[in-house]
Scaffold this motif. Structure first.
Motif, PDB file in Angstrom:
ATOM      1  N   VAL A 208      45.699 -20.863  -0.052  1.00  0.00           N
ATOM      2  CA  VAL A 208      46.759 -19.945   0.386  1.00  0.00           C
ATOM      3  C   VAL A 208      47.182 -20.220   1.825  1.00  0.00           C
ATOM      4  O   VAL A 208      48.374 -20.289   2.139  1.00  0.00           O
ATOM      5  CB  VAL A 208      46.287 -18.479   0.237  1.00  0.00           C
ATOM      6  N   ARG A 209      46.208 -20.415   2.727  1.00  0.00           N
ATOM      7  CA  ARG A 209      46.506 -20.534   4.152  1.00  0.00           C
ATOM      8  C   ARG A 209      46.529 -21.967   4.670  1.00  0.00           C
ATOM      9  O   ARG A 209      46.987 -22.210   5.784  1.00  0.00           O
ATOM     10  CB  ARG A 209      45.481 -19.724   4.961  1.00  0.00           C
ATOM     11  N   GLY A 210      45.981 -22.894   3.914  1.00  0.00           N
ATOM     12  CA  GLY A 210      46.007 -24.287   4.337  1.00  0.00           C
ATOM     13  C   GLY A 210      44.851 -24.714   5.225  1.00  0.00           C
ATOM     14  O   GLY A 210      44.827 -25.847   5.703  1.00  0.00           O
ATOM     15  N   HIS A 211      43.884 -23.839   5.455  1.00  0.00           N
ATOM     16  CA  HIS A 211      42.714 -24.195   6.258  1.00  0.00           C
ATOM     17  C   HIS A 211      41.546 -23.313   5.835  1.00  0.00           C
ATOM     18  O   HIS A 211      41.722 -22.289   5.173  1.00  0.00           O
ATOM     19  CB  HIS A 211      42.994 -24.047   7.760  1.00  0.00           C
ATOM     20  N   ASP A 212      40.343 -23.731   6.237  1.00  0.00           N
ATOM     21  CA  ASP A 212      39.151 -22.982   5.863  1.00  0.00           C
ATOM     22  C   ASP A 212      39.107 -21.635   6.555  1.00  0.00           C
ATOM     23  O   ASP A 212      39.504 -21.493   7.719  1.00  0.00           O
ATOM     24  CB  ASP A 212      37.887 -23.771   6.224  1.00  0.00           C
ATOM     25  N   GLY A 213      38.580 -20.633   5.840  1.00  0.00           N
ATOM     26  CA  GLY A 213      38.423 -19.309   6.422  1.00  0.00           C
ATOM     27  C   GLY A 213      37.026 -19.040   6.935  1.00  0.00           C
ATOM     28  O   GLY A 213      36.801 -18.069   7.657  1.00  0.00           O
ATOM     29  N   MET A 214      36.075 -19.908   6.569  1.00  0.00           N
ATOM     30  CA  MET A 214      34.693 -19.769   7.040  1.00  0.00           C
ATOM     31  C   MET A 214      34.035 -21.131   6.982  1.00  0.00           C
ATOM     32  O   MET A 214      34.554 -22.067   6.363  1.00  0.00           O
ATOM     33  CB  MET A 214      33.927 -18.739   6.209  1.00  0.00           C
ATOM     34  N   GLY A 215      32.896 -21.244   7.646  1.00  0.00           N
ATOM     35  CA  GLY A 215      32.200 -22.511   7.688  1.00  0.00           C
ATOM     36  C   GLY A 215      31.265 -22.697   6.499  1.00  0.00           C
ATOM     37  O   GLY A 215      30.855 -21.733   5.846  1.00  0.00           O
ATOM     38  N   TYR A 216      30.909 -23.942   6.236  1.00  0.00           N
ATOM     39  CA  TYR A 216      30.016 -24.235   5.125  1.00  0.00           C
ATOM     40  C   TYR A 216      28.613 -23.716   5.386  1.00  0.00           C
ATOM     41  O   TYR A 216      27.843 -23.527   4.448  1.00  0.00           O
ATOM     42  CB  TYR A 216      30.005 -25.736   4.858  1.00  0.00           C
TER      43      TYR A 216
END
Length: 292
Positions: A208-216
Protein backbone atom coordinates in the motif's frame (compact mmCIF):
# COMPACT_ATOMS: atom_id res chain seq x y z
CA UNK A 1 24.55 -26.48 47.75
CA UNK A 2 21.67 -28.78 48.67
CA UNK A 3 20.97 -26.66 51.74
CA UNK A 4 20.82 -23.52 49.59
CA UNK A 5 18.40 -25.18 47.19
CA UNK A 6 16.27 -26.26 50.14
CA UNK A 7 16.19 -22.70 51.50
CA UNK A 8 15.18 -21.32 48.08
CA UNK A 9 12.43 -23.91 47.78
CA UNK A 10 11.06 -23.26 51.26
CA UNK A 11 11.40 -19.47 51.31
CA UNK A 12 10.23 -17.55 48.23
CA UNK A 13 11.29 -14.31 49.95
CA UNK A 14 14.91 -15.46 50.27
CA UNK A 15 14.89 -16.70 46.67
CA UNK A 16 13.49 -13.39 45.41
CA UNK A 17 16.05 -11.47 47.46
CA UNK A 18 18.85 -13.52 45.93
CA UNK A 19 17.47 -12.81 42.45
CA UNK A 20 17.23 -9.10 43.27
CA UNK A 21 20.97 -8.97 43.97
CA UNK A 22 21.73 -11.15 40.95
CA UNK A 23 19.56 -8.92 38.78
CA UNK A 24 21.43 -5.82 39.91
CA UNK A 25 24.72 -7.43 38.89
CA UNK A 26 23.35 -8.58 35.55
CA UNK A 27 21.84 -5.13 35.00
CA UNK A 28 25.34 -3.67 35.18
CA UNK A 29 26.39 -6.06 32.40
CA UNK A 30 23.25 -5.28 30.40
CA UNK A 31 24.32 -1.64 30.36
CA UNK A 32 27.46 -2.77 28.54
CA UNK A 33 25.44 -4.90 26.12
CA UNK A 34 22.99 -2.08 25.38
CA UNK A 35 25.81 0.36 24.64
CA UNK A 36 28.36 -1.85 22.88
CA UNK A 37 26.39 -4.42 20.89
CA UNK A 38 25.01 -1.91 18.33
CA UNK A 39 28.51 -0.46 17.91
CA UNK A 40 29.93 -3.96 17.37
CA UNK A 41 27.26 -4.67 14.73
CA UNK A 42 27.96 -1.40 12.94
CA UNK A 43 31.72 -2.04 12.92
CA UNK A 44 31.24 -5.52 11.54
CA UNK A 45 28.91 -4.19 8.85
CA UNK A 46 31.39 -1.50 7.81
CA UNK A 47 34.22 -4.02 7.70
CA UNK A 48 32.22 -6.38 5.49
CA UNK A 49 31.29 -3.50 3.18
CA UNK A 50 34.94 -2.44 2.94
CA UNK A 51 35.98 -6.00 2.05
CA UNK A 52 33.32 -6.20 -0.65
CA UNK A 53 34.45 -2.90 -2.15
CA UNK A 54 38.04 -4.08 -2.59
CA UNK A 55 39.00 -5.43 -6.06
CA UNK A 56 39.56 -9.18 -6.39
CA UNK A 57 43.30 -8.82 -6.99
CA UNK A 58 43.78 -6.70 -3.84
CA UNK A 59 45.22 -9.01 -1.21
CA UNK A 60 46.71 -6.56 1.28
CA UNK A 61 45.19 -7.31 4.69
CA UNK A 62 43.19 -4.64 6.44
CA UNK A 63 45.06 -2.91 9.28
CA UNK A 64 44.33 -4.43 12.71
CA UNK A 65 41.90 -2.57 14.92
CA UNK A 66 41.80 -2.46 18.72
CA UNK A 67 39.66 -5.20 20.19
CA UNK A 68 36.15 -4.05 20.97
CA UNK A 69 33.63 -6.47 22.40
CA UNK A 70 31.49 -6.94 25.50
CA UNK A 71 34.60 -7.48 27.64
CA UNK A 72 37.35 -5.32 26.13
CA UNK A 73 38.20 -2.53 26.51
CA UNK A 74 37.34 -1.92 30.16
CA UNK A 75 34.52 0.48 30.84
CA UNK A 76 35.58 4.07 31.33
CA UNK A 77 34.32 7.61 31.50
CA UNK A 78 33.40 8.84 28.00
CA UNK A 79 34.59 12.34 28.93
CA UNK A 80 38.05 11.81 30.42
CA UNK A 81 38.72 8.12 29.76
CA UNK A 82 39.08 7.26 33.47
CA UNK A 83 38.91 3.45 33.84
CA UNK A 84 36.10 2.43 36.17
CA UNK A 85 37.42 0.54 39.20
CA UNK A 86 35.75 -2.46 40.82
CA UNK A 87 34.42 -0.33 43.68
CA UNK A 88 33.03 2.20 41.21
CA UNK A 89 31.27 -0.59 39.35
CA UNK A 90 29.06 -1.82 42.19
CA UNK A 91 25.54 -1.77 40.75
CA UNK A 92 23.36 1.18 41.79
CA UNK A 93 25.25 1.96 45.02
CA UNK A 94 28.39 3.25 43.29
CA UNK A 95 26.32 5.73 41.28
CA UNK A 96 24.69 6.96 44.48
CA UNK A 97 28.04 7.16 46.30
CA UNK A 98 29.58 9.14 43.44
CA UNK A 99 26.44 11.32 43.30
CA UNK A 100 26.07 10.59 39.61
CA UNK A 101 29.46 12.01 38.63
CA UNK A 102 32.80 10.64 37.43
CA UNK A 103 35.28 10.37 40.30
CA UNK A 104 38.04 11.84 38.11
CA UNK A 105 36.58 14.69 36.03
CA UNK A 106 33.21 15.09 37.85
CA UNK A 107 31.31 14.86 34.57
CA UNK A 108 27.71 13.68 35.03
CA UNK A 109 26.93 9.97 34.64
CA UNK A 110 23.60 9.24 32.99
CA UNK A 111 20.86 8.21 35.39
CA UNK A 112 19.90 5.48 32.95
CA UNK A 113 22.78 3.26 34.08
CA UNK A 114 21.48 2.79 37.63
CA UNK A 115 17.92 2.77 36.27
CA UNK A 116 18.65 -0.24 34.05
CA UNK A 117 20.30 -1.98 37.01
CA UNK A 118 17.33 -1.27 39.29
CA UNK A 119 14.78 -2.33 36.68
CA UNK A 120 16.68 -5.56 36.02
CA UNK A 121 16.94 -6.33 39.73
CA UNK A 122 13.26 -5.70 40.45
CA UNK A 123 11.96 -7.55 37.39
CA UNK A 124 14.20 -10.52 38.11
CA UNK A 125 12.95 -10.67 41.70
CA UNK A 126 9.32 -10.47 40.55
CA UNK A 127 9.84 -13.42 38.20
CA UNK A 128 11.36 -15.46 41.04
CA UNK A 129 8.49 -14.60 43.37
CA UNK A 130 5.91 -15.43 40.71
CA UNK A 131 7.25 -18.86 39.68
CA UNK A 132 9.21 -19.98 42.71
CA UNK A 133 12.46 -21.92 42.59
CA UNK A 134 12.80 -24.15 39.52
CA UNK A 135 13.54 -24.35 35.82
CA UNK A 136 10.48 -22.30 34.88
CA UNK A 137 11.81 -19.39 36.94
CA UNK A 138 15.26 -19.85 35.37
CA UNK A 139 13.74 -19.59 31.91
CA UNK A 140 11.69 -16.56 32.89
CA UNK A 141 14.75 -14.82 34.30
CA UNK A 142 16.80 -15.39 31.14
CA UNK A 143 13.92 -14.15 28.99
CA UNK A 144 13.53 -11.09 31.21
CA UNK A 145 17.19 -10.13 30.82
CA UNK A 146 17.02 -10.51 27.05
CA UNK A 147 13.84 -8.40 26.79
CA UNK A 148 15.37 -5.60 28.87
CA UNK A 149 18.40 -5.48 26.57
CA UNK A 150 16.19 -5.52 23.46
CA UNK A 151 13.93 -2.79 24.85
CA UNK A 152 16.73 -0.29 25.34
CA UNK A 153 18.74 -1.24 22.23
CA UNK A 154 15.72 -0.81 19.97
CA UNK A 155 14.67 2.40 21.71
CA UNK A 156 18.15 3.83 21.09
CA UNK A 157 19.00 2.49 17.64
CA UNK A 158 15.82 1.04 16.04
CA UNK A 159 17.70 -2.28 15.99
CA UNK A 160 16.77 -5.71 17.34
CA UNK A 161 20.00 -7.71 17.04
CA UNK A 162 19.83 -11.22 15.60
CA UNK A 163 22.42 -12.22 18.18
CA UNK A 164 19.66 -11.88 20.81
CA UNK A 165 16.38 -12.54 19.00
CA UNK A 166 17.40 -15.74 17.21
CA UNK A 167 18.84 -17.48 20.31
CA UNK A 168 15.60 -16.54 22.08
CA UNK A 169 13.66 -18.60 19.53
CA UNK A 170 15.78 -21.69 20.16
CA UNK A 171 15.82 -21.18 23.94
CA UNK A 172 12.03 -20.95 23.96
CA UNK A 173 11.77 -24.24 22.08
CA UNK A 174 14.35 -25.90 24.37
CA UNK A 175 12.57 -24.83 27.55
CA UNK A 176 9.35 -26.21 26.14
CA UNK A 177 10.81 -29.63 25.32
CA UNK A 178 9.52 -30.56 28.77
CA UNK A 179 6.57 -28.17 28.57
CA UNK A 180 7.77 -25.64 31.15
CA UNK A 181 5.53 -22.97 29.61
CA UNK A 182 3.54 -24.71 26.84
CA UNK A 183 3.68 -28.04 24.97
CA UNK A 184 6.38 -28.22 22.29
CA UNK A 185 3.85 -28.40 19.43
CA UNK A 186 2.26 -25.15 20.61
CA UNK A 187 5.71 -23.56 20.90
CA UNK A 188 6.68 -24.49 17.33
CA UNK A 189 3.38 -23.18 15.98
CA UNK A 190 3.83 -20.06 18.10
CA UNK A 191 7.18 -19.30 16.46
CA UNK A 192 5.66 -19.76 13.00
CA UNK A 193 2.49 -17.78 13.71
CA UNK A 194 4.41 -15.00 15.46
CA UNK A 195 6.76 -14.47 12.54
CA UNK A 196 4.15 -14.78 9.79
CA UNK A 197 1.68 -12.49 11.53
CA UNK A 198 3.91 -9.41 11.52
CA UNK A 199 5.48 -10.38 8.19
CA UNK A 200 2.00 -10.41 6.62
CA UNK A 201 1.06 -7.06 8.16
CA UNK A 202 4.29 -5.52 6.93
CA UNK A 203 3.87 -7.05 3.45
CA UNK A 204 0.42 -5.52 3.06
CA UNK A 205 1.74 -2.18 4.36
CA UNK A 206 4.57 -2.27 1.81
CA UNK A 207 2.14 -2.99 -1.02
CA UNK A 208 0.00 0.00 0.00
CA UNK A 209 2.69 2.52 1.02
CA UNK A 210 5.68 1.34 -0.98
CA UNK A 211 8.02 0.82 1.98
CA UNK A 212 8.33 -1.30 5.10
CA UNK A 213 6.31 -0.33 8.15
CA UNK A 214 8.47 -2.24 10.64
CA UNK A 215 11.79 -4.00 10.81
CA UNK A 216 12.42 -7.71 10.37
CA UNK A 217 13.71 -7.83 13.94
CA UNK A 218 10.11 -7.30 15.08
CA UNK A 219 9.06 -10.46 13.21
CA UNK A 220 11.84 -12.45 14.90
CA UNK A 221 11.02 -11.10 18.37
CA UNK A 222 7.35 -12.04 18.08
CA UNK A 223 8.43 -15.45 16.75
CA UNK A 224 10.63 -15.83 19.84
CA UNK A 225 7.76 -14.92 22.16
CA UNK A 226 5.55 -17.39 20.33
CA UNK A 227 8.21 -20.06 20.86
CA UNK A 228 8.19 -19.35 24.61
CA UNK A 229 4.45 -19.03 25.16
CA UNK A 230 2.78 -20.86 22.25
CA UNK A 231 0.50 -19.78 19.44
CA UNK A 232 -2.36 -19.18 21.88
CA UNK A 233 -0.34 -16.36 23.45
CA UNK A 234 -0.20 -14.25 20.30
CA UNK A 235 -3.53 -12.44 20.96
CA UNK A 236 -2.45 -11.67 24.54
CA UNK A 237 0.94 -10.38 23.34
CA UNK A 238 -0.74 -8.17 20.75
CA UNK A 239 -3.15 -6.87 23.41
CA UNK A 240 -0.34 -6.10 25.85
CA UNK A 241 1.71 -4.47 23.06
CA UNK A 242 -1.29 -2.30 22.13
CA UNK A 243 -1.71 -1.13 25.73
CA UNK A 244 2.02 -0.40 25.97
CA UNK A 245 1.79 1.39 22.63
CA UNK A 246 -1.00 3.62 23.89
CA UNK A 247 0.97 4.52 27.03
CA UNK A 248 4.40 4.98 25.45
CA UNK A 249 2.96 6.33 22.20
CA UNK A 250 0.90 8.90 24.09
CA UNK A 251 3.98 10.12 25.90
CA UNK A 252 5.93 10.20 22.61
CA UNK A 253 3.28 12.32 20.91
CA UNK A 254 3.22 14.71 23.86
CA UNK A 255 7.02 14.91 23.86
CA UNK A 256 7.13 15.59 20.12
CA UNK A 257 4.51 18.30 20.58
CA UNK A 258 6.74 19.90 23.20
CA UNK A 259 9.69 19.71 20.82
CA UNK A 260 11.92 17.11 22.47
CA UNK A 261 10.38 13.81 21.42
CA UNK A 262 11.13 11.48 18.53
CA UNK A 263 9.68 8.41 16.82
CA UNK A 264 9.57 5.24 18.89
CA UNK A 265 10.11 1.75 17.40
CA UNK A 266 7.76 -1.19 17.82
CA UNK A 267 10.25 -3.55 19.48
CA UNK A 268 9.98 -2.03 22.99
CA UNK A 269 6.20 -2.56 22.91
CA UNK A 270 6.76 -6.23 22.10
CA UNK A 271 9.39 -6.51 24.84
CA UNK A 272 6.96 -5.10 27.44
CA UNK A 273 4.19 -7.35 26.10
CA UNK A 274 6.47 -10.39 26.30
CA UNK A 275 7.27 -9.79 29.96
CA UNK A 276 3.64 -9.16 30.88
CA UNK A 277 2.68 -12.35 29.04
CA UNK A 278 5.32 -14.23 31.04
CA UNK A 279 3.51 -13.29 34.25
CA UNK A 280 -0.14 -12.91 33.32
CA UNK A 281 -0.52 -14.24 29.80
CA UNK A 282 -2.49 -17.31 30.88
CA UNK A 283 -5.18 -15.19 32.53
CA UNK A 284 -5.53 -13.00 29.44
CA UNK A 285 -5.62 -16.05 27.17
CA UNK A 286 -8.37 -17.62 29.26
CA UNK A 287 -10.33 -14.38 29.04
CA UNK A 288 -9.85 -14.00 25.28
CA UNK A 289 -10.63 -17.61 24.36
CA UNK A 290 -13.43 -17.68 26.90
CA UNK A 291 -15.21 -15.02 24.86
CA UNK A 292 -14.97 -17.01 21.66
Amino acid sequence: MNQLVFVFQQSPLVFSGFLLVLGLLVGSFLNVVIHRLPIMIERQYRQECAELDRPDDFVEPMPPRPRYNLVLPRSGCPHCGHMITELENIPLFSWLALRGKCSECRAPISVRYPLVELITGLMTAVVGWHFGFGMTAAGGVVLTWALIALFFIDADTFLLPDSITLPLVWLGLLFNLDGHFVPLTSAVLGAVVGYLMLWSVNHVYRLVRGHDGMGYGDFKLLAALGAWFGWQSIPAIVLFASVAGVIIGGYTLWARYRGFGREFPFGPYLAVAGWLTLLWGNRVQDFIFGLS
